[in-house]
Design a protein around this motif. Sequence first.
Motif, PDB file in Angstrom:
ATOM      1  N   GLY A   1     -50.797  58.171 -71.454  1.00  0.00           N
ATOM      2  CA  GLY A   1     -50.012  59.392 -71.454  1.00  0.00           C
ATOM      3  C   GLY A   1     -48.910  59.347 -70.424  1.00  0.00           C
ATOM      4  N   GLY A   2     -48.330  60.503 -70.134  1.00  0.00           N
ATOM      5  CA  GLY A   2     -47.265  60.590 -69.151  1.00  0.00           C
ATOM      6  C   GLY A   2     -46.194  61.567 -69.594  1.00  0.00           C
ATOM      7  N   LEU A   3     -45.179  61.706 -68.756  1.00  0.00           N
ATOM      8  CA  LEU A   3     -44.068  62.607 -69.039  1.00  0.00           C
ATOM      9  C   LEU A   3     -43.018  61.870 -69.857  1.00  0.00           C
ATOM     10  N   VAL A   4     -42.816  62.311 -71.091  1.00  0.00           N
ATOM     11  CA  VAL A   4     -41.832  61.707 -71.993  1.00  0.00           C
ATOM     12  C   VAL A   4     -40.562  62.561 -71.945  1.00  0.00           C
ATOM     13  N   VAL A   5     -39.438  61.933 -71.611  1.00  0.00           N
ATOM     14  CA  VAL A   5     -38.156  62.622 -71.528  1.00  0.00           C
ATOM     15  C   VAL A   5     -37.182  61.948 -72.481  1.00  0.00           C
ATOM     16  N   VAL A   6     -36.596  62.715 -73.390  1.00  0.00           N
ATOM     17  CA  VAL A   6     -35.597  62.225 -74.334  1.00  0.00           C
ATOM     18  C   VAL A   6     -34.271  62.897 -73.994  1.00  0.00           C
ATOM     19  N   SER A   7     -33.200  62.113 -73.873  1.00  0.00           N
ATOM     20  CA  SER A   7     -31.914  62.659 -73.446  1.00  0.00           C
ATOM     21  C   SER A   7     -30.785  62.096 -74.289  1.00  0.00           C
ATOM     22  N   ILE A   8     -29.710  62.885 -74.373  1.00  0.00           N
ATOM     23  CA  ILE A   8     -28.481  62.496 -75.055  1.00  0.00           C
ATOM     24  C   ILE A   8     -27.452  62.161 -73.985  1.00  0.00           C
ATOM     25  N   ALA A   9     -27.032  60.916 -73.938  1.00  0.00           N
ATOM     26  CA  ALA A   9     -26.066  60.483 -72.920  1.00  0.00           C
ATOM     27  C   ALA A   9     -24.653  60.660 -73.462  1.00  0.00           C
ATOM     28  N   ARG A  10     -24.262  61.917 -73.673  1.00  0.00           N
ATOM     29  CA  ARG A  10     -22.932  62.216 -74.209  1.00  0.00           C
ATOM     30  C   ARG A  10     -22.492  63.565 -73.665  1.00  0.00           C
ATOM     31  N   PRO A  11     -21.333  63.637 -73.029  1.00  0.00           N
ATOM     32  CA  PRO A  11     -20.878  64.934 -72.505  1.00  0.00           C
ATOM     33  C   PRO A  11     -20.459  65.868 -73.638  1.00  0.00           C
ATOM     34  N   ASP A  12     -20.820  67.142 -73.515  1.00  0.00           N
ATOM     35  CA  ASP A  12     -20.400  68.140 -74.491  1.00  0.00           C
ATOM     36  C   ASP A  12     -20.327  69.494 -73.798  1.00  0.00           C
ATOM     37  N   LEU A  13     -20.257  70.569 -74.598  1.00  0.00           N
ATOM     38  CA  LEU A  13     -20.007  71.893 -74.020  1.00  0.00           C
ATOM     39  C   LEU A  13     -21.229  72.508 -73.352  1.00  0.00           C
ATOM     40  N   LEU A  14     -22.441  72.078 -73.720  1.00  0.00           N
ATOM     41  CA  LEU A  14     -23.659  72.693 -73.189  1.00  0.00           C
ATOM     42  C   LEU A  14     -24.599  71.610 -72.701  1.00  0.00           C
ATOM     43  N   ASP A  15     -25.083  71.753 -71.466  1.00  0.00           N
ATOM     44  CA  ASP A  15     -25.948  70.733 -70.864  1.00  0.00           C
ATOM     45  C   ASP A  15     -27.429  70.995 -71.102  1.00  0.00           C
ATOM     46  N   ALA A  16     -27.816  72.263 -71.282  1.00  0.00           N
ATOM     47  CA  ALA A  16     -29.242  72.606 -71.303  1.00  0.00           C
ATOM     48  C   ALA A  16     -29.985  71.973 -72.460  1.00  0.00           C
ATOM     49  N   ASP A  17     -29.294  71.666 -73.577  1.00  0.00           N
ATOM     50  CA  ASP A  17     -29.980  71.101 -74.736  1.00  0.00           C
ATOM     51  C   ASP A  17     -29.782  69.601 -74.868  1.00  0.00           C
ATOM     52  N   ASN A  18     -29.248  68.950 -73.838  1.00  0.00           N
ATOM     53  CA  ASN A  18     -29.068  67.498 -73.889  1.00  0.00           C
ATOM     54  C   ASN A  18     -30.325  66.736 -73.472  1.00  0.00           C
ATOM     55  N   VAL A  19     -31.302  67.430 -72.917  1.00  0.00           N
ATOM     56  CA  VAL A  19     -32.541  66.801 -72.448  1.00  0.00           C
ATOM     57  C   VAL A  19     -33.720  67.640 -72.934  1.00  0.00           C
ATOM     58  N   ALA A  20     -34.755  66.961 -73.414  1.00  0.00           N
ATOM     59  CA  ALA A  20     -36.002  67.626 -73.794  1.00  0.00           C
ATOM     60  C   ALA A  20     -37.164  66.751 -73.330  1.00  0.00           C
ATOM     61  N   ALA A  21     -38.251  67.390 -72.941  1.00  0.00           N
ATOM     62  CA  ALA A  21     -39.392  66.660 -72.389  1.00  0.00           C
ATOM     63  C   ALA A  21     -40.682  67.177 -72.999  1.00  0.00           C
ATOM     64  N   VAL A  22     -41.684  66.320 -73.023  1.00  0.00           N
ATOM     65  CA  VAL A  22     -43.011  66.695 -73.486  1.00  0.00           C
ATOM     66  C   VAL A  22     -44.024  65.921 -72.657  1.00  0.00           C
ATOM     67  N   MET A  23     -45.103  66.605 -72.273  1.00  0.00           N
ATOM     68  CA  MET A  23     -46.160  65.972 -71.496  1.00  0.00           C
ATOM     69  C   MET A  23     -47.177  65.368 -72.451  1.00  0.00           C
ATOM     70  N   LEU A  24     -47.228  64.048 -72.506  1.00  0.00           N
ATOM     71  CA  LEU A  24     -48.125  63.338 -73.414  1.00  0.00           C
ATOM     72  C   LEU A  24     -49.499  63.208 -72.768  1.00  0.00           C
TER      73      LEU A  24
ATOM     74  N   SER B   1     -27.964  76.584 -79.349  1.00  0.00           N
ATOM     75  CA  SER B   1     -27.246  75.310 -79.349  1.00  0.00           C
ATOM     76  C   SER B   1     -26.091  75.289 -80.334  1.00  0.00           C
ATOM     77  N   SER B   2     -26.089  76.178 -81.331  1.00  0.00           N
ATOM     78  CA  SER B   2     -25.001  76.175 -82.314  1.00  0.00           C
ATOM     79  C   SER B   2     -23.686  76.658 -81.724  1.00  0.00           C
ATOM     80  N   LEU B   3     -23.732  77.435 -80.622  1.00  0.00           N
ATOM     81  CA  LEU B   3     -22.532  77.884 -79.892  1.00  0.00           C
ATOM     82  C   LEU B   3     -21.569  78.658 -80.777  1.00  0.00           C
ATOM     83  N   GLY B   4     -22.075  79.360 -81.786  1.00  0.00           N
ATOM     84  CA  GLY B   4     -21.185  80.148 -82.632  1.00  0.00           C
ATOM     85  C   GLY B   4     -20.689  81.390 -81.906  1.00  0.00           C
ATOM     86  N   THR B   5     -19.521  81.870 -82.290  1.00  0.00           N
ATOM     87  CA  THR B   5     -18.971  83.115 -81.753  1.00  0.00           C
ATOM     88  C   THR B   5     -18.678  84.061 -82.910  1.00  0.00           C
TER      89      THR B   5
END
Length: 711
Positions: free
Chosen positions: A334-357, A656-660
Motif C-alpha cells: 500500500g501507500g499514498l498514490v498521487v496522480v498529477s498533470i504536469a501542465r499549466p492551466d487556469l486552475l491548480d486544485a484539480d491538477n493533482v489527486a491522491a488516494v491512500m492505498l 473544473s469545467s470553469l463555465g461562466t
Amino acid sequence: MTFLAPIAGLIGAAIGVPALVALYLLKLRRKPLKVSSVLLWEQAVQDLQANVPLRWLKWSWLLALQLVALGCLLAALARPAVPGTAGVAARTILVIDSSASMSARDGSRQTPDVPKTRLEQAKQNALALIEQMRRAPGVRAEGMVIAMAATARVVQGFTSDTRTLRDAVQGIQPTDQPANLDDVARIVGAAALAGADGESAGPRTSMVVFSDGSLPLTQERLPGSVDLRLVRAGPEPARDAAELPDNLGIVSIGARRDADNPAIARVFVRVINTSGNAIETTLSCTVDGEPAGLLPLTVPAATLSVDAANATAPPLPSTPGEASGTLELDRPSGGLVVVSIARPDLLDADNVAAVMLRPVSKPRILVVGANDPGDLYAQMRGVYGIDRFLLGVLQDLEPAEVRTIDIAAYREGSPTGAFAAYDLIVFDRVTPGTMPQTPTISIGANVPIPGLRVESAASGTQTRFISWKRSHPILKSAPLDAVLIAPPMRMIIESSPPPHMESGSQDAARSAAAPTITPLALGAGGPLIALVEEHSAVRPIKRLVLAFDLIRTNWGKDVSFPVFVSSAVDFLTGRGEAAAGRSFTTAEPISIPTAPGTTRIHVSGAETFDLEAPNDVVSGGSVSMGVSRLAGVYSCRGAAPGFETVAVNLADGNESSLGTRNAIAVGGRESRLGTEHAGEGPKREVWHWFVLAAAALLLVEWFVYAWRSRP
C-alpha cells in the motif's frame, strides 16, 4: 460619465453642427446706418458686388454661444449618465462565491501580465457596491456578507458600517470546495423575513451574488421581497471554441485490488478537458513519493452548443471532453498514490489527486461461540460450540490470527478495546449486547441491529435457497442450489421511518442513521442471508447475517461453502476488489479515528491546525475534521493506525469545467437581467441638466444679439 445612446448624439451632431455653421457662411448680416453724405453709397455698391454665396467664417460670440448650446442639446440626445445609487436597496445581502472555480486565473487583469482570479474580481465588484451604498443619498443602507462554498457562512451580519462590510469582504479566502446554493437560499430567506410580522414579506432586500455563475440549481425558494441579481466574475460566456477556458482537471480517482491477486492494485483516473482543442498529456504517478508509472492520455476537446439561428441568444453550457485510464501497481504494502498533470492551466486544485492505498494484510479474525453444554448438538460442534466446518474454513484461509472465545469472555472484554484490533468478528449462535465497530458475521441468532430481527422458526420446516444475488461479490462464485436448511429461522426486515419526516425531528434523525439492509439470498419463508451496511460510523461497516444454524444444514460439506466464506471475509474486510483505496473530497466531512490515549490530533498539510479529541479516547473515539477548505494530502499525528495520512481531492466536474453564465436560478427564479460587471453600478441619467444648460445659453445669446442690434 457615460452615454447610453451615443449613436443618436453623433447622428444629431453630424446634422446640426454643419447646418448652424452654414447659416454663418451663406448669410451676410447688415446693420442699418445713418450717413451724412451720399458719397458713401459708392462704397456700399462695391461691398454688394463682393458679396458672394460663400465667405470665410469670422469669429462671433453669437456663433460660439449657439455652438455650445447645440452641443448641450446633442449631449442630452446621447443620454448622458453617471454612476448612481438608484439601485441600492435599503438592505443588501452580498453573496461572495469562494468555490474552487473562483480561483481560476482568468478574471480582470491588474496589469497586462498578471491575471486576477475570479474571486479577486468578485471581491472588487463587491467593494464597489459597498461604496455605492455609502454614497446613497437619503438611504441608510444595511449590508450582510455571506461566503459561499460547500456550505454558506455568514461573515458579517446586517450593518450600516461600510468599513466593517469592506473588511468582511476582503477577509474571504479562496477554497477548493464546490459551490452550494442551498444553504445560501435558506440563510437569505431567514434574513429577509427577519422583522416581518405574521405573513408579511418583510423589508425589501436585494440579494447580489458575486460569482462566475457556474452554480448548481437549487429548489430552495426566496421570499417575494428578495430581488436576485448576479454580478458575474470571469470572462463572458464562450460563443466559440476559441473562447473556451483552458483547463485539464482530474475529476475522479479510485483504487481496487485484483480479486485473484490482491497484491496488484489498479488506480482509475478520469480527466476532463474544457478547452476547444484536443490535448495530449501524460499523467505521472508516485507512491510514497517514488515514481510508479506514467499514463498517457488524449483528452477530446469540449463541445460548445450555440443557437446558430439566433446570434444574440445566450450560449449554452459547454460539455467538457473526457478520457479515463488505469494505472496498474504491484504494491502489496500500500501507500499514498498521487496522480498529477504536469501542465499549466487556469486552475491548480484539480491538477493533482491522491488516494491512500490500503496494504494487503491477512485479517485477524475473532470467533465467538455459545459454549452451551445443554445443546443437543454439542458433541458435533467444535471448541466453544463453534461449527467445525466454519472454523476449519477460516483457518484454511491462513489469516494472521483466528482466535476463539465464548460469549461470556467476549462480554467481559471490551469490544472497543482489545477486541477492536480484529478485522472481523464472527458470532456463531450468540447475540452481543451491542454490535462492535468492526465487520461481523452473525450466524443463527438475533442481532441488535435497528430494523432487523431474527426469530426461531417452527421445528420440522425446511427450505432451500430459491434465489440469490448471483452478481454480488459474496455469492457470485458460490452456487447454492444443493443447500438444504432444516429448519430455517425467520428474518424480519422492518421498514424505515417515512422519508417525509421533517429534518429537525428525532424520527428523521433516526432514519438518517438507519442502516441499509439488503437481502442476498431468499428461502421459501423469506430472507435467509442479508447484508447490513451502517453509514453512521466513523467509516462504513458491513455486516453479514445468516438466519440459520450451520449444523442444521448440509452446506458445510458442499464445495460452495468455503468459496462463500472466503468471499465474505474478503468483502467484509476490504481485502478484495472492493474499497482498496481511501480518499475524501472537499464536499464531505472527514472523521479521523484517534489512537488510544490521544488527547489531540495535529493536522498538517495545505493547512495546519490542531483537533481536540473527545473524552472517551481511552476506549477509542474519533474527531471531526469537518469539510476541508483546501485539497491536498494531510498528515494527522495522533490518529489511529491507517489514518495517519488523509488524501483530500476536489474531484468535482462542475468546478473544473470553469463555465461562466450571465444568469443564475434560485428556486426557479432567474437573476435580474442586465448584470453589471467590473463593479459598475446602476446608472443615473442627467440629460435634463444638459437641456437646462442649453436653454440658459440660448437666453444669453438672445441678450447678446439684442445688445448688438440696438440702434
